[in-house]
Design an enzyme around this catalytic site. Structure first.
Site, PDB file in Angstrom:
ATOM      1  N   PHE A  76      40.061  18.568  37.631  1.00  0.00           N
ATOM      2  CA  PHE A  76      40.986  18.611  38.779  1.00  0.00           C
ATOM      3  C   PHE A  76      40.337  18.152  40.092  1.00  0.00           C
ATOM      4  O   PHE A  76      40.948  18.232  41.150  1.00  0.00           O
ATOM      5  CB  PHE A  76      41.606  20.006  38.922  1.00  0.00           C
ATOM      6  CG  PHE A  76      42.778  20.257  37.967  1.00  0.00           C
ATOM      7  CD1 PHE A  76      43.220  19.285  37.086  1.00  0.00           C
ATOM      8  CD2 PHE A  76      43.441  21.489  37.971  1.00  0.00           C
ATOM      9  CE1 PHE A  76      44.297  19.514  36.222  1.00  0.00           C
ATOM     10  CE2 PHE A  76      44.527  21.736  37.116  1.00  0.00           C
ATOM     11  CZ  PHE A  76      44.952  20.751  36.243  1.00  0.00           C
ATOM     12  N   ARG A  77      39.054  17.735  40.053  1.00  0.00           N
ATOM     13  CA  ARG A  77      38.441  16.913  41.120  1.00  0.00           C
ATOM     14  C   ARG A  77      38.177  17.593  42.449  1.00  0.00           C
ATOM     15  O   ARG A  77      37.714  16.925  43.377  1.00  0.00           O
ATOM     16  CB  ARG A  77      39.295  15.665  41.394  1.00  0.00           C
ATOM     17  CG  ARG A  77      39.713  14.864  40.175  1.00  0.00           C
ATOM     18  CD  ARG A  77      38.542  14.298  39.436  1.00  0.00           C
ATOM     19  NE  ARG A  77      38.930  13.328  38.427  1.00  0.00           N
ATOM     20  CZ  ARG A  77      38.157  13.000  37.401  1.00  0.00           C
ATOM     21  NH1 ARG A  77      36.966  13.563  37.232  1.00  0.00           N
ATOM     22  NH2 ARG A  77      38.561  12.111  36.524  1.00  0.00           N
ATOM     23  N   HIS A 192      29.977  17.713  25.678  1.00  0.00           N
ATOM     24  CA  HIS A 192      30.413  16.315  25.579  1.00  0.00           C
ATOM     25  C   HIS A 192      29.351  15.621  24.737  1.00  0.00           C
ATOM     26  O   HIS A 192      28.217  15.448  25.184  1.00  0.00           O
ATOM     27  CB  HIS A 192      30.495  15.681  26.975  1.00  0.00           C
ATOM     28  CG  HIS A 192      30.914  14.245  26.952  1.00  0.00           C
ATOM     29  ND1 HIS A 192      32.042  13.791  27.596  1.00  0.00           N
ATOM     30  CD2 HIS A 192      30.370  13.156  26.375  1.00  0.00           C
ATOM     31  CE1 HIS A 192      32.161  12.486  27.405  1.00  0.00           C
ATOM     32  NE2 HIS A 192      31.153  12.074  26.667  1.00  0.00           N
ATOM     33  N   ASP A 316      41.778  16.746  28.290  1.00  0.00           N
ATOM     34  CA  ASP A 316      40.762  15.988  29.032  1.00  0.00           C
ATOM     35  C   ASP A 316      41.412  15.243  30.200  1.00  0.00           C
ATOM     36  O   ASP A 316      41.064  14.090  30.488  1.00  0.00           O
ATOM     37  CB  ASP A 316      40.000  15.033  28.105  1.00  0.00           C
ATOM     38  CG  ASP A 316      38.749  14.473  28.769  1.00  0.00           C
ATOM     39  OD1 ASP A 316      38.365  14.968  29.851  1.00  0.00           O
ATOM     40  OD2 ASP A 316      38.160  13.531  28.213  1.00  0.00           O
TER      41      ASP A 316
HETATM   42  O1  DOR Z   1      36.735   9.731  30.221  1.00  0.00           O
HETATM   43  C1  DOR Z   1      36.243  10.711  30.742  1.00  0.00           C
HETATM   44  N1  DOR Z   1      36.492  11.029  32.023  1.00  0.00           N
HETATM   45  N2  DOR Z   1      35.409  11.477  30.027  1.00  0.00           N
HETATM   46  C2  DOR Z   1      34.666  12.436  30.603  1.00  0.00           C
HETATM   47  O2  DOR Z   1      33.859  13.036  29.939  1.00  0.00           O
HETATM   48  C3  DOR Z   1      34.785  12.711  32.047  1.00  0.00           C
HETATM   49  C4  DOR Z   1      36.088  12.272  32.552  1.00  0.00           C
HETATM   50  C5  DOR Z   1      36.171  12.269  34.071  1.00  0.00           C
HETATM   51  O3  DOR Z   1      35.768  13.257  34.680  1.00  0.00           O
HETATM   52  O4  DOR Z   1      36.633  11.287  34.620  1.00  0.00           O
END
Ligand code: DOR
Length: 459
Positions: A76-77, A192, A316
């Site tokens: 969620f950044r 991961h 994800d």
């Molecule tokens: O594709 C992905 N994006 N895999 C990840 O492990 C991290 C994620 C992201 O945070 O953008």
């Protein structure tokens, strides 16, 4: 009220704050017509409930009432990358898609690697997120000594380790540190699994402007090598591990032999989108880590669903803006949104006969409860949190970018017609979403069996 039990009269009183009438209740143990009575945010009755017993009654005739869907992998950044998403926008996307709780990943800026960063996220989410939540703590070379304490903090979903680099700087790929991490922690950590050394070695396989080379660069062997190593280290340490977004046939076959050590997640996109078509249709929007694979791998993931090897579905959800995705590969970031589309995409598979509704329920509620030791969520049972995902299995709709509430504003499933749609999202008895309308935000941290209750918990 600290420490006090609810008064006896209240437990015995046959009145409810909210009643869902006439729905088909689907649980870990079967399905049937039943009313659900909610009191003080918890399920207080399941069965036939007479008229006039509730403050509010909702007619659920023709709808299926599932235990609240828990998405145990979202990004969620917030903090630091709020132009892509924040805790409020991500949670709006979640509840519009029928998701009642999310576990959020630590690769923010700064990353969630300290008690302060974790507490700040819990504070930022409380009352502001529309669903309930927990946060993974990122393992680094420097915080190994703190992990045992960090994984016990309120709101912690556990420890997350990136064995291969992805979005952000979190990475632990040396054996000595991995052994120390597994030795230090008690809870099941999430991994991961892509092998960093192999990823580095194969960088020349990236072809500028051709995102389909992403799946060649980060090949099935990179994923398998990391998962093999993880299983060996976990067995040596006597620890349980959770393997996130399993993408290859070989890993699924291997994990089927090690269910005593590893729990398994797959994503709706790995089950639904396949190469080479996905790159042809979506270009860099199809770029993610671990990458999408071809139909042979996808079939084996479905085999894992059918044989119960897979424990949970995680979206994800990894939002990046369209502007970022419009760069030239490999300058484009990896990841696609998914928290809002998990339920409709998977219900469409249910309607197509690919999995049963009971299996969907297991993967999205009982499964996460079992894997992560969640308290009071994960099934429809008296005394449990009134978290419900109410779905219309007959509704046919097209998934469109315009529906997506994530700040990124797009979905890889745009234009897809699906059968099965979330009609309501109930979080601890609150209508977080009803027929596409959002309710008030009131999110709280999820509680876990292996973490002590928060100091101010009611009981
Ligand atoms: O594709 C992905 N994006 N895999 C990840 O492990 C991290 C994620 C992201 O945070 O953008």
């Amino acid at each position: 009220m600290g420490g006090a039990l609810p008064p006896q009269e209240k437990l015995l009183a046959e009145t409810f704050d909210l009643v869902f009438k006439g729905g088909t209740v689907v649980n870990h143990a079967g399905e049937g017509l039943a009313d659900i009575g909610v009191r003080d945010g918890r399920i207080a009755e399941i069965g036939a409930i007479g008229e006039g017993m509730a403050g509010e009654t909702i007619d659920a005739t023709g709808l299926h009432i599932l235990p609240g869907v828990i998405d145990s992998q979202v990004h969620f950044r917030e903090p630091g990358l709020e132009h892509k998403e924040d805790l409020a926008s991500g949670s709006r996307s979640a509840v519009l898609g029928g998701v009642t709780a999310v576990f959020e990943m630590p690769n923010t800026k700064p990353p969630t690697t300290s008690a302060e960063a974790l507490a700040a996220k819990v504070k930022a989410g409380t009352g502001r997120m529309h669903c309930d939540f927990a946060f993974f703590v990122g393992a680094t070379h420097d915080n190994v000594g703190d992990l045992a304490e960090l994984e016990r903090q309120p709101g912690a979903a556990g420890v997350k380790v990136f064995l291969g680099s992805s979005t952000g700087d979190l990475l632990v790929d040396d054996e000595a540190t991995l052994k120390r991490i597994l030795g230090a922690i008690k809870r099941r950590a999430a991994f991961h699994a892509e092998d960093e050394a192999r990823l580095k070695e194969r960088i020349p396989l990236q072809r500028a402007g051709d995102p389909s080379s992403h799946s060649e660069w980060r090949d099935p062997q990179a994923a398998l090598a990391a998962t093999e190593r993880l299983l060996r280290l976990a067995a040596e340490a006597g620890k349980r591990v959770h393997v996130l977004h399993v993408s290859t046939a070989e890993e699924m076959a291997l994990l089927a032999l090690h269910k005593d050590i590893a729990s398994v997640e797959v994503t709706p996109q790995h089950l639904t989108l396949a190469t080479p078509e996905a790159y042809e249709a979506l270009g860099t929007k199809a770029q993610m880590n671990p990458p999408l694979r071809d139909r042979t791998h996808q079939e084996r993931l479905w085999w894992g669903i059918e044989r119960r090897v897979v424990d949970v579905l995680g979206s994800d959800h990894a939002p990046h803006t369209l502007e970022e995705k419009a760069k030239r590969y490999p300058a484009t970031p990896s990841g696609m949104p998914g928290v809002q589309t998990l339920v409709p995409v998977m219900l469409d598979h249910v309607n197509a006969g690919r999995l049963s509704l009971a299996r969907f329920v297991d993967l999205t509620s009982a499964g996460p409860q079992r894997v992560f030791g969640i308290r009071g969520k994960g099934r429809i049972a008296v005394g449990y949190d009134a978290d419900l995902t109410i779905v219309d299995l007959k509704a046919e709709r097209a998934i469109e970018d315009a529906w997506i509430a994530s700040k990124c504003g797009w979905t890889p499933f745009a234009g897809r017609r699906v059968r099965g749609w979330p009609a309501g999202t109930v979080v601890r008895g609150r209508l977080a979403m009803w027929e596409g309308e959002l309710g008030e935000a009131g999110g709280k941290p999820v509680r876990f069996g292996e973490a002590p209750p928060a100091a101010n918990a009611p009981y």
